[in-house]
Design an enzyme around this catalytic site. Structure first.
Site, PDB file in Angstrom:
ATOM      1  N   ARG A   1       3.342   4.696   0.424  1.00 24.39           N
ATOM      2  CA  ARG A   1       1.952   4.749  -0.060  1.00 24.39           C
ATOM      3  C   ARG A   1       1.860   5.563  -1.341  1.00 24.39           C
ATOM      4  NH1 ARG A   1      -1.018   7.540   4.438  1.00 24.39           N
ATOM      5  NH2 ARG A   1      -2.793   7.448   3.025  1.00 24.39           N
TER       6      ARG A   1
ATOM      7  N   ASP B   1       5.241   7.593  10.202  1.00 23.38           N
ATOM      8  CA  ASP B   1       4.348   8.049   9.139  1.00 23.38           C
ATOM      9  C   ASP B   1       5.122   8.542   7.923  1.00 23.38           C
ATOM     10  OD1 ASP B   1       1.678   8.827   8.104  1.00 23.38           O
ATOM     11  OD2 ASP B   1       2.547  10.830   8.198  1.00 23.38           O
TER      12      ASP B   1
END
Length: 446
Positions: A171, A164
């Site tokens: 992102r 992540d």
């Protein structure tokens, strides 16, 4: 992981076909070990952002991200292991009270939390305003703390769900943040890695929330609840209003102060009610209580009798705060925490009742003065923030102070003007609306 394999995954997403689970597992493992080209990861993220993925693919993705690092395991009473996650709000300090209150009720809370980025404050930044508080715990230290005192609050790190970390960073720079499958996988993978039995999600909705509309908030909540449930976690999402600030204090040190006041059995009713609602839901999901009313009563008791405050003090000591400082903090936090003595009082020019306070204005200006970040490297100024003197529904006279701004850098005339205009006063008293808008429960049959 070669680019050809990533292209196969991208093609599946673009064509709305299921992703190959073996390839997806291989891709996430490569992301976690940083053995994937950033450009290839960018292509996959952009494909998911543009085309979406199925609920089953989201569960598979989340599971692979969870398994990319350490997973906490609980041999004794695993059904008592719980946590909550909030999508972030202005004055949202619930975690600081929730973890010790739940521990005082007999639950185990291995809480992973984040730093602030954007206009919402981070739980870790707030705790780090306490002298000596160490949020950088290893998975083993988290387990030891929870077994010893019932709770801990630790910073997210690369030991848990490391995939992540890289995906989120990419992102952030590729404008793919607002993808419901990617948000879901990011949040739930870290929570699932805590070894949870039950999870409550606080999905904020409104002008100062990430999700502006109720429809968008419900869509995100349904995705997260479905994935958590698919991974075997009992889950409920609470859609709550985020137009007006929560409670009375905004800013890192100031929010710790308000939290301690609630743990002392005092504090603002708005903050206290949210803590009780979230904690009660987790007690119900854990089968510790049979009804919401019973849960509410149990949480109210630990907030009123000092047992939740005692857990908070134990947590501080367990995470590096000296015994003397922790004791002083819990007696009078103003003697321990940094608060700027430079302040401006904002005075009402009207008589009537407070009908709204613009949360986003307050958060944006607090952020500019160091209470939040624009870049991940920015240094937090813990002593900056607001104390709201007059809350929604309260009577106010012309000439009365409705808010204090504590600062270290003199605010501009433009900022002062914006803050002056951030209150709306009505001639009619409208009591504050309940924070809870609706609830999203796990799919039937779970």
């Amino acid at each position: 992981m070669n680019s050809e394999d990533v292209s196969i995954l991208c093609d599946a997403v673009i064509n709305s076909e299921p992703m190959d689970e073996i390839l997806l597992s291989k891709f996430i493992a490569a992301v976690a070990s940083r053995n994937v080209e950033v450009s290839a990861a960018e292509s996959w993220l952009k494909a998911v952002h543009k085309h979406g993925i199925s609920a089953q693919d989201t569960i598979t993705l989340t599971n692979e991200m969870m398994n990319s690092g350490s997973i906490l395991t609980w041999e004794k009473e695993p059904h008592l292991v719980v946590d909550k996650h909030s999508t972030g709000g202005v004055g949202d300090k619930m975690s600081l009270m929730l973890a010790p209150a739940l521990a005082a009720c007999g639950l185990k809370v291995p809480m992973l939390a984040g730093r602030g980025l954007g206009h919402t404050g981070g739980t870790i930044d707030k705790l780090e305003s306490i002298p000596g508080f160490n949020c950088n715990l290893t998975p083993q230290q988290m387990q030891d703390s929870v077994q010893q005192i019932g709770c801990c609050i630790a910073a997210q790190n690369d030991a848990i769900a490391p995939a992540d970390g890289l995906l989120y960073a990419i992102r952030d720079v590729t404008q793919t943040i607002d993808s419901i499958p990617l948000i879901t996988a990011s949040i739930i993978s870290k929570k699932a890695a805590e070894g949870l039995h039950s999870l409550v999600l606080d999905v904020k909705c409104g002008s100062a929330a990430f999700m502006k509309t109720e429809q968008d908030a419900i869509q995100l909540a349904q995705s997260m609840v479905a994935v958590a449930s698919g991974l075997g976690i009992k889950c409920q999402a609470q859609i709550t209003s985020m137009d007006n600030p929560i409670g009375s204090h905004i800013g890192n040190s100031l929010e710790v102060i308000e939290s301690i006041e609630v743990l002392q059995g005092k504090g603002h009713e708005d903050t206290r009610n949210l803590v009780i609602m979230q904690a009660s839901s987790l007690l119900l999901l854990s089968n510790v209580v049979e009804t919401t009313a019973e849960g509410d009563a149990m949480v109210s008791q630990v907030l009123g009798d000092g047992s939740a405050l005692n857990k908070f003090e134990q947590m501080c000591i367990c995470q590096g705060v000296s015994i003397e400082t922790a004791s002083m903090l819990c007696k009078n936090p103003y003697d321990v925490l940094p608060i700027s003595s430079a302040k401006i009082e904002f005075i009402s020019t009207e008589k009537g009742y407070v009908s709204s306070i613009n949360s986003l204005n307050l958060a944006d200006i607090a952020r500019k003065h160091g209470a939040g970040r624009f870049d991940i490297e920015d240094i937090i100024v813990p002593e900056v923030g607001f104390i709201i003197i007059k809350n929604i529904g309260e009577k106010i006279d012309s000439g009365q102070c409705w808010m204090e701004f504590h600062y270290t850098t003199e605010p501009t005339d433009e900022e002062i003007s914006l803050l002056n205009s951030s209150i709306t006063i009505s001639q009619h008293q409208n009591p504050p609306q309940p924070r809870l808008i609706t609830v999203v429960d796990e799919p039937r049959g779970k």
